[in-house]
Design a protein around this motif. Structure first.
Motif, PDB file in Angstrom:
ATOM      1  N   GLY A   4      43.618  50.749  46.357  1.00  0.00           N
ATOM      2  CA  GLY A   4      42.201  50.723  44.112  1.00  0.00           C
ATOM      3  C   GLY A   4      42.017  49.172  44.583  1.00  0.00           C
ATOM      4  O   GLY A   4      42.620  48.411  44.862  1.00  0.00           O
ATOM      5  N   ILE A   5      40.597  49.434  44.520  1.00  0.00           N
ATOM      6  CA  ILE A   5      40.131  48.146  44.594  1.00  0.00           C
ATOM      7  C   ILE A   5      40.110  47.684  43.276  1.00  0.00           C
ATOM      8  O   ILE A   5      38.693  48.253  42.271  1.00  0.00           O
ATOM      9  N   VAL A   6      40.551  46.859  42.732  1.00  0.00           N
ATOM     10  CA  VAL A   6      40.975  45.830  40.751  1.00  0.00           C
ATOM     11  C   VAL A   6      39.664  44.793  41.227  1.00  0.00           C
ATOM     12  O   VAL A   6      40.036  43.968  42.128  1.00  0.00           O
ATOM     13  N   GLY A   7      39.641  43.988  39.985  1.00  0.00           N
ATOM     14  CA  GLY A   7      38.765  42.740  40.049  1.00  0.00           C
ATOM     15  C   GLY A   7      38.545  42.685  38.463  1.00  0.00           C
ATOM     16  O   GLY A   7      38.275  43.537  37.295  1.00  0.00           O
ATOM     17  N   LEU A   8      38.504  41.116  38.328  1.00  0.00           N
ATOM     18  CA  LEU A   8      37.459  41.268  36.662  1.00  0.00           C
ATOM     19  C   LEU A   8      37.011  41.838  37.254  1.00  0.00           C
ATOM     20  O   LEU A   8      35.466  42.011  38.091  1.00  0.00           O
ATOM     21  N   PRO A   9      35.426  41.760  36.157  1.00  0.00           N
ATOM     22  CA  PRO A   9      33.486  42.579  36.157  1.00  0.00           C
ATOM     23  C   PRO A   9      32.515  41.246  36.777  1.00  0.00           C
ATOM     24  O   PRO A   9      33.276  40.081  36.637  1.00  0.00           O
ATOM     25  N   ASN A  10      32.149  41.771  37.450  1.00  0.00           N
ATOM     26  CA  ASN A  10      31.098  40.674  37.881  1.00  0.00           C
ATOM     27  C   ASN A  10      31.378  40.337  39.320  1.00  0.00           C
ATOM     28  O   ASN A  10      31.428  38.809  39.342  1.00  0.00           O
ATOM     29  N   VAL A  11      32.322  40.161  39.981  1.00  0.00           N
ATOM     30  CA  VAL A  11      32.755  39.679  41.174  1.00  0.00           C
ATOM     31  C   VAL A  11      32.749  40.080  42.250  1.00  0.00           C
ATOM     32  O   VAL A  11      32.896  39.842  43.571  1.00  0.00           O
ATOM     33  N   GLY A  12      31.966  41.735  42.412  1.00  0.00           N
ATOM     34  CA  GLY A  12      31.483  42.109  43.217  1.00  0.00           C
ATOM     35  C   GLY A  12      32.396  43.647  44.273  1.00  0.00           C
ATOM     36  O   GLY A  12      31.967  43.825  45.072  1.00  0.00           O
ATOM     37  N   LYS A  13      32.942  44.110  43.398  1.00  0.00           N
ATOM     38  CA  LYS A  13      33.770  44.693  43.579  1.00  0.00           C
ATOM     39  C   LYS A  13      32.883  46.345  44.257  1.00  0.00           C
ATOM     40  O   LYS A  13      33.050  46.666  44.779  1.00  0.00           O
ATOM     41  N   SER A  14      32.246  46.837  43.792  1.00  0.00           N
ATOM     42  CA  SER A  14      31.159  47.889  43.814  1.00  0.00           C
ATOM     43  C   SER A  14      30.740  47.187  44.950  1.00  0.00           C
ATOM     44  O   SER A  14      30.338  48.849  45.682  1.00  0.00           O
ATOM     45  N   GLN A 101      43.110  43.341  45.509  1.00  0.00           N
ATOM     46  CA  GLN A 101      42.132  42.411  44.433  1.00  0.00           C
ATOM     47  C   GLN A 101      40.909  41.622  44.700  1.00  0.00           C
ATOM     48  O   GLN A 101      40.619  40.570  46.082  1.00  0.00           O
ATOM     49  N   VAL A 102      39.662  41.756  44.172  1.00  0.00           N
ATOM     50  CA  VAL A 102      38.356  41.654  45.032  1.00  0.00           C
ATOM     51  C   VAL A 102      38.704  39.877  44.043  1.00  0.00           C
ATOM     52  O   VAL A 102      38.250  39.875  42.567  1.00  0.00           O
ATOM     53  N   VAL A 103      38.209  38.939  44.082  1.00  0.00           N
ATOM     54  CA  VAL A 103      38.037  36.892  44.027  1.00  0.00           C
ATOM     55  C   VAL A 103      37.073  37.389  44.015  1.00  0.00           C
ATOM     56  O   VAL A 103      36.654  36.431  45.273  1.00  0.00           O
ATOM     57  N   ARG A 104      36.118  36.489  43.040  1.00  0.00           N
ATOM     58  CA  ARG A 104      35.267  35.889  43.479  1.00  0.00           C
ATOM     59  C   ARG A 104      35.501  34.116  43.370  1.00  0.00           C
ATOM     60  O   ARG A 104      35.802  33.426  43.174  1.00  0.00           O
ATOM     61  N   CYS A 105      34.711  34.061  44.573  1.00  0.00           N
ATOM     62  CA  CYS A 105      34.664  32.215  45.517  1.00  0.00           C
ATOM     63  C   CYS A 105      33.824  31.762  45.724  1.00  0.00           C
ATOM     64  O   CYS A 105      33.443  31.421  46.680  1.00  0.00           O
ATOM     65  N   PHE A 106      32.573  31.871  44.853  1.00  0.00           N
ATOM     66  CA  PHE A 106      31.364  31.573  45.678  1.00  0.00           C
ATOM     67  C   PHE A 106      30.133  31.036  43.605  1.00  0.00           C
ATOM     68  O   PHE A 106      30.857  31.591  42.679  1.00  0.00           O
TER      69      PHE A 106
END
Length: 363
Positions: A4-14, A101-106
């Motif tokens: 399952g791909i998870v993360g906060l909203p707007n981190v680029g999951k979709s 888990q996708v985390v935003r690093c930008f």
């Protein structure tokens, strides 16, 4: 097996999910919770050994291993208490076998971060905290019933009570359950709980297109956290990977070279997700097809045969096995056999990653 791909909203999951599966999952467009029902897709697991085999055993079809991915709605602080999509989100995570888990690093002023600033460690902590709180709730809800049954003298219920308390002692220290050592019996009695922090995890650092190899300080922090927790990290620029996915295969190499990549980062991600799930591949090879079959690490030869067909496992006699390296050295199965390198393995044989196998069975 699925991740399952998870993360906060707007981190680029979709965006990441779309590129991986070449599908059109809903894009957030800065709207949290756009992904309400989980999108599902199948992604091939790239494996250069398939082409190596095919170069020496001519075949009509090549079939790689595949992985099921689920794009789950974005989480926010308070999800364990019903905030955002709350319990609906958590129920989807309970059903998968591993977490990506996708985390935003930008940094990007045009893409709003739900917390107001870009901090991947805070993002990781938010999701881990919510999953820990939800797991505590699951364990505490299950304990009273288990205790009542244990008072009747039921041995399994007694084991369950002890195991729940062992879990609670660990997780109330804010430690995820994947770091808790369990016996086989303990793991079995709680297996139906769907404990989320017990699932293996892989971090995807979504980076800027000017940093496709993830060399910035934010990614370094994610790598350090992952190292301490035994998890993997894959830097991915979801925006670049989305562009790569739209290109014709002939144009991809030039584009990748221009941005500083030797292969699409998604290929490494698929392989790492496969590894995180505790999976590896063996091969069958013939004129009709060369195929990678997915099995759990530690599977025996009969269990591996059963992935092809249950009759193969039920009537298993033996397996004839060689390695891809043997094929490269001797150029054909006939010469492998003549050189005495074709191994005959029985029911207790534990499969190795990359075995090339012929199964003999009788039903």
């Amino acid at each position: 097996m699925e991740a399952g791909i998870v993360g906060l909203p707007n981190v680029g999951k979709s965006t990441l999910f779309n590129a991986l599966t070449s599908s059109q999952a809903a894009q957030s467009e800065n709207y949290p919770f756009c992904t309400i029902e989980p999108n599902e897709g199948i992604v091939n697991v790239p494996d250069g050994r398939l082409q190596t085999i095919t170069n020496l055993i001519h075949t009509k079809k090549i079939i790689p291993a595949a992985l099921k991915l689920v794009d789950i709605a974005g989480i926010v602080k308070g999800a364990s208490e019903g905030e955002g999509l709350g319990n609906k989100f958590l129920s989807h995570i309970r059903q998968v076998d591993a977490i990506i888990q996708v985390v935003r690093c930008f940094e990007d002023p045009d893409v709003t971060h739900v917390a107001g600033n870009v901090d991947p460690m805070a993002d990781i902590d938010t999701i881990e905290t919510e999953l820990i709180l939800a797991d505590i709730q699951t364990l505490e809800n299950a304990l009273p019933k288990a205790e009542r049954t244990a008072r009747t003298g039921d041995k399994e219920a007694k084991l369950l009570v002890a195991t729940i308390n062992k879990h609670l002692e660990h997780i109330t220290k804010e430690l995820p359950l994947r770091t808790l050592s369990l016996t086989e019996a303990e793991a079995k009695v709680v297996s139906s709980f769907g404990l989320m922090t017990a699932k293996p995890i892989l971090y995807v650092a979504n980076v800027d297109e000017n940093d496709v190899n993830g060399e910035n300080d934010l990614v370094a922090k994610v790598r350090e956290h992952a190292k301490q927790s035994g998890a993997g990290v894959v830097p991915v620029c979801a925006k670049v990977e989305a562009e790569v996915a739209e290109l014709e295969p002939a144009d991809r190499a030039e584009f990748l070279d221009a941005v500083g990549l030797t292969e699409p980062a998604l290929e490494k991600l698929a392989r790492e997700a496969y590894r995180t799930l505790g999976l590896h591949s063996y091969f069958t090879a013939g004129e009709k097809e060369v195929r990678a079959w997915t099995i759990p690490v530690g599977a025996t030869a009969p269990q591996a045969a059963g992935v092809i067909h249950s009759d193969f496992e039920r009537g298993f006699i033996r397996a004839e096995v060689y390695s891809v390296e043997d094929l490269v050295e001797y150029k054909s199965e006939k010469e492998i056999r003549n050189a005495g390198k074709l191994r005959v393995e029985g029911k207790s044989y534990v499969m190795n990653d990359g075995d090339v196998v012929h199964f003999l069975f009788n039903v």
